[in-house]
Each structure stands twice: as structure tokens, then as C-alpha cells.
Write an enzyme that holds these catalytic residues in place. Structure first.
Site: not given
Ligand code: IVH
Length: 671
Positions: A113, A409, A430
């Protein structure tokens, strides 16, 4: 309309609007024109006002917010909000994969992701309805920001029918798109508010605002990526994401099921370059073991799951030479230093300039003209200077001296105590300030004058036909002179003059905002107009009286006071009055529906199920009642919701004040 009919129509409109919202905000496939949408929404607003008993908290009309939160309640997370292990190299990822396979065997698939660069949020749904939104906080406890989150249009307040658990939490990231960030940040700078460093800070600052109506105005978005439930109906993460999307959540399109680490590496390589084409920031990729059984087997360390890890992209950086530091003068006289760079390629664009913010920034970096500097692209489209490559500093280089006089100015600059920005105080002489003020006045959010653009302002200024905002309303007497200018013909002049004539009908708060008083943005202008009703009363108000208005603090009050103390500004107002502009508010006339509550006072306290607090307040005021803040013997009613403070309740009971709920209040009005 009959009650029954109204109930049906409200239900129908609610469903219609929800579907259109989902199509627009989640699917990005608008299913109706803006105009038609606004018609439906305004019909619903009217009906809910007429029949408040049928309005409910999950109505799309409630997306506009209104409730004020003084301090956010701390909530313990049902499931701790863990973080992820970070990696920065392919080798580390290959190691991660090896560790995973050592525990669960070689049959493993990963979901890849995007790692959204926003702020994490946990949303709890019960029976398909959003009941709570909590920030990450320290991972164990976070802030309850439900009222603010309810205004985010891509977050469903009610889910579509589906096989979701009776109660579950879904986690995701709240963010702001880069374009919106640039635009809003510029507006902040224009009214003298400090700019946010990146979209993430802007988004998290917004989520923690006290006034949810303000939150509603800032375009936040939310991507969901993690479903948590005591008994999940699914076997894998991939399946849960697919279903979450079907229930109405916005799940990014860009998640992929990868059969092995090679496919993961491929995904990463693709997004490392492709991310500059996204409309929002990501700072890496997250990979998660897909199968829930396997996740369980892998378990957690104290801080993070062993079944997931993030890969962080390296910042996009380049080195180039700082040719010259130049200075810009804004509409309020604020000076912004700009770094002019030797053009260099960075993240797909040629970079020639970088913002330097203020004198402190130049001093902090000890920036000198001729230096080689490292530039980096963060959230902004315009990059930042991260530091100087001292090994390449020319031996004869000297410290940079910040300008002492206005580059336009030549007036000596001033720097107010406690502020970082230098100002040119020559407001009435100005050139960029004069032009900027007029451009602001005619802009879309202020007077929105048809046929009048920024270039026209410059042209009319150059032709000596325009110096102040008041001159706009003298242009009708100078038609011949305008016709003589380049690019003007009978038709365009007529359009311009017609637009100017029409603008005289613009409501008072727009005129007030258009004046460009420092710290008086759109919202503040509205609050001022509502509280003081006329410009006369604002102009003559003391600082103490000014701070009595909602949301007006000492800093804003000072600025307003200063503005009206200036004789040339008073003359300007007089001229606008003569020209026939609206300098009194008509806001007051909008709502009153009856005087049934005249002479009665109300305190509203607690959380309500069917109405927002703001809606209750409006309802009371619209019917002649008055809202007061504290409980005293004279109080007519205490309108109590859930979770009301025990002290208030005790005091009201002690004083024998009638305590009513929201339904009873509605009854008072409708009977
Ligand atoms: S999963 C236990 N998926 O990254 C797993 N986190 O360092 C929980 N974040 O606090 C997180 N995109 O704020 C997950 N596709 C994603 C994410 C994501 C951004 C952030 C989130 C989390 C931090 C972890």
C-alpha cells in the site's frame, strides 16, 4: 407541507445527497451537477429547519460542523495504535521477507500500500454508524475528535448495507491534497497568519481546531487501510480492504497483492517516481502479510507488528547554486525573501526559486549569495533549502545583509516585537501594497467583481485611474479614459462598470473581508459582522469590546483597532459608504422564525443525538431565546445532552432550574 410528507421528503433527500457525496468524494465520479446538488442540499436544510424533529446528526447537512470543542477528551484505544518498523533499503526488505518466511513458511503473499503522509485516525462504527474518531496520540491514548472528523466528506457517517461487524474500528490517514494546501496556505500568509510547513501539518492542525465549522471549510480527505474487529468476517487483509471499499469507505486504488518480495520491490520502484503524479504526499510504501492466520502467527513486538513494515522513500534532493536573494512585497506590506537558484531538475520539474520565509531562516542557514545549497521537495510545490554545502563556499563570500528598506518604495522596514516578518509601513504609497489591496478587494472571495481581473487593476493603476479601493466606485465617471486604454472596448468597459455596480449589493461581511485588515480573514469578517452588525460599531469598538466577539482574540482586536485609528482608512470607509456599499449586516435577518422563546435564557450542555449543539443554538436564537454560558438563578432552561458535566447538573438542580432534553426543546417551539 404536512409533517408526514416532510418526513418522507427529508428521508429521500438524505439518501440522494449521501449517494451523490459518495460518488463525488469517494469514487471521484460526480453523479450530479454542482448546481443541482446545491438545490437538493438547500431544500434539505430548509426542511430540517422547519421540522427540526426530523433532523438527525448523520444528516448530510451536519457536514458543515458548528460545534465548538474547548478541550478534546482523551480516549484509551481499544486496540493500541502501533507504529511500523521503518526500512530505507532493499536489503532490509529482503531481510524482513526472510524473517517472515522463517516463521510461517514460503507460502506468503503481501499487500503493498501507499504510506500516506498525514495523521492517523481510528474510526469506530456501531451498527454501521460512525460513533467515534480518535487520533493516534501516544498510541495508547488519543484525542476524541469526532465532531471535527464528521465534517470530512469522504468519511461515511453511515455505511452502505454490507457484511460489516456490529462494532468495528477502521484506521486510516487524514490528509490534505497538495493543491488545496498551496492555496489555503497562501491565503493564510495574505492575512498575516503563519504558513504551515507541509500538508501534513496543515491537516493535523485542522483536525485539532476548536470550531468544527472551520474544519468543514478546509478540504480534508481520508484514506482507510486497516479494519479491526473482535471477530473479523474475513480471512485476509486484501479481502477486508475490498469490503471496506464496498461499505462506502475511501480505500486508495493503489493497493496490490504481491506474491513475493520481487513483486514488492517492483511496486516500490514504480511508486518512487510515480508519487510525484499523485495529488497528495506519500512518504513510502507499507507492506503487510496478507493472511490473518499468518499475521497472528507472526505477532507483535512491543512497538509494532512483525507482519508489516514500511519502506521510506529517500527525500528528493538536489544541489544547486544560490544566485541571488530577492525580496517581494505583499499586499499587507509583508516582505518575503526569495532564493533565486541556478535552474536544476528535481522530482520531474525544473526548480529556479525557493522560499526563504523570513530573515531568521536566512540567518539560521547562514545563507550567502553564491553558496551551493541542498534543496529538497517536501509537501510544497516550491522546494525548500535544507542547508549549505560549505565545502563549496567561495573563499571571498560574505554574510548576507537583510534589506533595511523597502525594495519598491525605499521606506525603512519595521519588524514588530515578537514577529519574524519585516513590513513596509508605507501602506498608502507603496505600489505592490496598493495594487495588492485592490486585487484582494475585487477577488472572488471578497467582492467578486465580474469583468475585473488582477491585470486590469495593474493597468488602471498605471493609468492613474485607481489608487485605492474607493476609486473603483469612481470609475463610472471615467469611462472615456478607460476606453482609451489598450485592450478595452465599449463592451468590456460596460461589463466592468456593470460588475462594479453589482458589487454594491455584496453583503457587509464580504466588504469587511475585502478591506484586507490584517488577521481579518473570511471567518473573522463573518463573526465581526454578526456581532457588531455595522462598520460604525466595529470602528468605534474598544479592544475590550472587540475581544467579546466570538473568535476575536487580542491580536486580531489590536489589528482592527489600529486599522480604524488610521485617518486614511476612515476616509476610505466614508467614500465606500457614499458609493452605496453594504456596510451593515443583513445576517441577522436570515433566521428568526418566531418569538416564542422571547425573554427566555438557555444553557446548552452535553452531547446530543439528533442535533448538533450549533443547530440547537440557532434554533433557540431563531425563536427569540438567548444562549448564556453559565448557570444562574435567573436561567430559564438547561438543555442537557449526554455526558454533561456533573457540576453543571448539580448546580441546576440546586437552583431548581428546569432541565430539558433536545426533544422537549423542540416541543417548546413547535407547540
Ligand atoms: S498500517 C499495525 N498502512 O504510518 C499497522 N499505516 O508508522 C498500522 N500509515 O501510524 C499501520 N499509510 O499513520 C498503515 N497504508 C498504511 C499507512 C500507514 C500511512 C501511517 C500510520 C501509522 C504509521 C506507522
Amino acid at each position: 407541507m404536512l409533517r408526514e410528507e416532510a418526513a418522507k421528503r427529508i428521508q429521500f433527500l438524505t439518501q440522494e445527497i449521501k449517494q451523490h457525496n459518495h460518488a463525488y468524494y469517494v469514487l471521484s465520479q460526480p453523479s450530479i451537477s454542482d448546481f443541482d446538488f446545491d438545490q437538493l442540499l438547500s431544500e434539505l436544510i430548509t426542511l430540517e429547519k422547519q421540522f427540526p424533529e426530523f433532523a438527525n446528526l448523520n444528516s448530510p447537512t451536519q457536514r458543515v460542523g458548528g460545534e465548538i470543542t474547548k478541550t478534546f477528551t482523551t480516549v484509551t484505544h481499544k486496540y493500541p495504535m502501533l507504529s511500523l518498523g521503518n526500512t530505507y533499503s532493499e536489503e532490509e526488505l529482503i531481510d524482513f521477507d526472510a524473517r517472515v518466511r522463517k516463521t510461517i513458511g514460503d507460502e506468503v503473499a503481501y499487500v503493498c500500500e501507499l504510506k500516506f503522509d498525514g495523521l492517523a485516525i481510528g474510526l469506530t462504527y456501531k451498527n454501521g454508524k460512525l460513533v467515534q474518531a480518535v487520533t493516534r496520540g501516544d498510541g495508547t491514548r488519543g484525542d476524541d475528535v469526532t465532531t471535527n472528523v464528521r465534517t470530512i466528506k469522504s468519511i461515511p457517517l453511515e455505511l452502505k448495507p454490507g457484511t460489516y461487524p456490529e462494532e468495528f474500528e477502521i484506521r486510516g490517514e487524514i490528509l490534505m491534497h497538495r493543491k488545496a494546501f498551496e492555496k489555503l496556505n497562501k491565503e493564510r500568509e495574505e492575512i498575516g497568519e503563519p504558513a504551515y510547513a507541509n500538508p501534513r501539518n496543515f491537516a493535523s492542525g485542522t483536525v485539532k481546531m476548536q470550531d468544527s465549522a472551520e474544519v468543514a471549510k478546509r478540504p480534508l480527505d481520508c484514506f482507510l487501510y486497516f479494519v479491526l474487529a473482535e471477530k473479523s468476517p474475513f480471512k485476509s487483509h486484501f479481502e477486508s480492504l475490498n469490503n471496506a471499499a464496498a461499505w462506502g469507505f475511501q480505500v486508495s486504488d493503489h493497493y496490490r497483492l504481491c506474491k513475493n518480495i520481487d513483486e514488492v520491490l517492483h511496486f516500490i520502484k514504480y511508486w518512487d517516481t510515480e508519487r510525484s503524479n499523485l495529488s497528495y504526499d506519500i512518504d513510502g510504501i507499507v507492506l503487510k502479510v496478507n493472511n490473518y492466520h499468518q499475521q497472528e502467527e507472526l505477532g507483535f513486538t512491543a512497538k509494532s507488528p512483525r507482519w508489516a513494515i514500511s519502506y521510506k522513500f529517500k527525500a528528493q534532493e538536489a544541489e544547486t547554486q544560490l544566485l541571488k536573494i530577492s525580496y517581494q512585497v505583499g499586499r499587507t506590506g509583508a516582505i518575503t525573501p526569495v532564493a533565486n537558484l541556478k535552474p536544476v531538475q528535481l522530482a520531474g520539474t525544473t526548480v529556479k526559486r525557493a522560499t526563504l520565509h523570513n530573515a531568521n531562516e536566512i540567518e539560521r542557514l547562514d545563507l550567502r549569495e553564491g553558496d551551493y545549497v541542498f534543496i529538497e521537495k517536501g509537501g510544497e510545490i516550491i522546494p525548500k533549502i535544507k542547508g549549505v554545502n560549505l565545502s563549496r563556499r567561495p573563499t571571498n563570500s560574505t554574510s548576507h545583509h537583510y534589506i533595511t528598506n523597502c525594495p519598491e518604495c525605499n521606506t525603512p522596514l519595521v519588524r514588530n516585537e515578537g514577529e519574524v516578518v519585516h513590513y513596509c509601513p508605507n501602506e498608502s504609497g507603496c505600489k505592490p501594497q496598493l495594487i495588492g489591496k485592490i486585487q484582494h478587494f475585487i477577488s472572488r472571495k471578497a467582492m467578486n467583481i465580474d469583468g475585473f481581473g488582477d491585470e486590469t487593476v495593474e493597468q488602471l493603476y498605471a493609468a492613474n485611474l485607481l489608487h485605492t479601493v474607493a476609486d473603483i466606485y469612481q470609475l463610472a465617471t471615467k469611462k472615456e479614459a478607460i476606453l482609451a486604454l489598450d485592450r478595452f472596448a465599449e463592451k468590456s468597459v460596460n461589463n466592468l462598470l456593470e460588475g462594479i455596480e453589482q458589487s454594491k449589493k455584496m453583503p457587509f461581511e464580504k466588504v469587511l473581508f475585502g478591506l484586507g485588515i490584517r488577521f481579518v480573514g473570511e471567518t473573522v469578517a463573518k463573526k465581526l459582522a454578526k456581532h457588531f452588525v455595522s462598520i460604525q460599531r466595529i470602528a468605534t469598538a474598544s479592544i475590550e469590546e472587540l475581544v467579546e466577539a466570538e473568535e476575536i482574540g487580542e491580536k486580531i482586536a489590536q489589528s482592527i483597532h489600529l486599522y480604524f485609528a488610521e485617518p486614511s482608512n476612515r476616509l476610505l470607509i466614508e467614500a465606500l459608504q457614499q458609493a452605496g456599499l453594504q456596510l451593515e449586516s443583513s445576517l441577522q435577518q436570515n433566521i428568526p422564525q418566531s418569538t416564542i422563546l422571547a425573554g427566555k435564557t438557555f444553557v446548552i450542555s452535553g452531547v446530543f443525538i439528533n442535533h448538533s449543539r450549533e443547530a440547537l443554538k440557532e434554533l433557540i436564537e431563531a425563536n427569540g431565546g438567548k444562549i448564556v454560558s453559565s448557570i444562574a438563578a435567573k436561567l430559564s432552561y438547561l438543555v442537557a445532552g449526554d455526558n454533561m458535566g456533573p457540576a453543571k447538573l448539580a448546580k441546576a438542580t440546586e437552583l431548581n432550574i428546569p432541565i430539558i432534553d433536545e426533544e422537549k426543546l423542540v416541543e417548546l417551539i413547535t407547540n
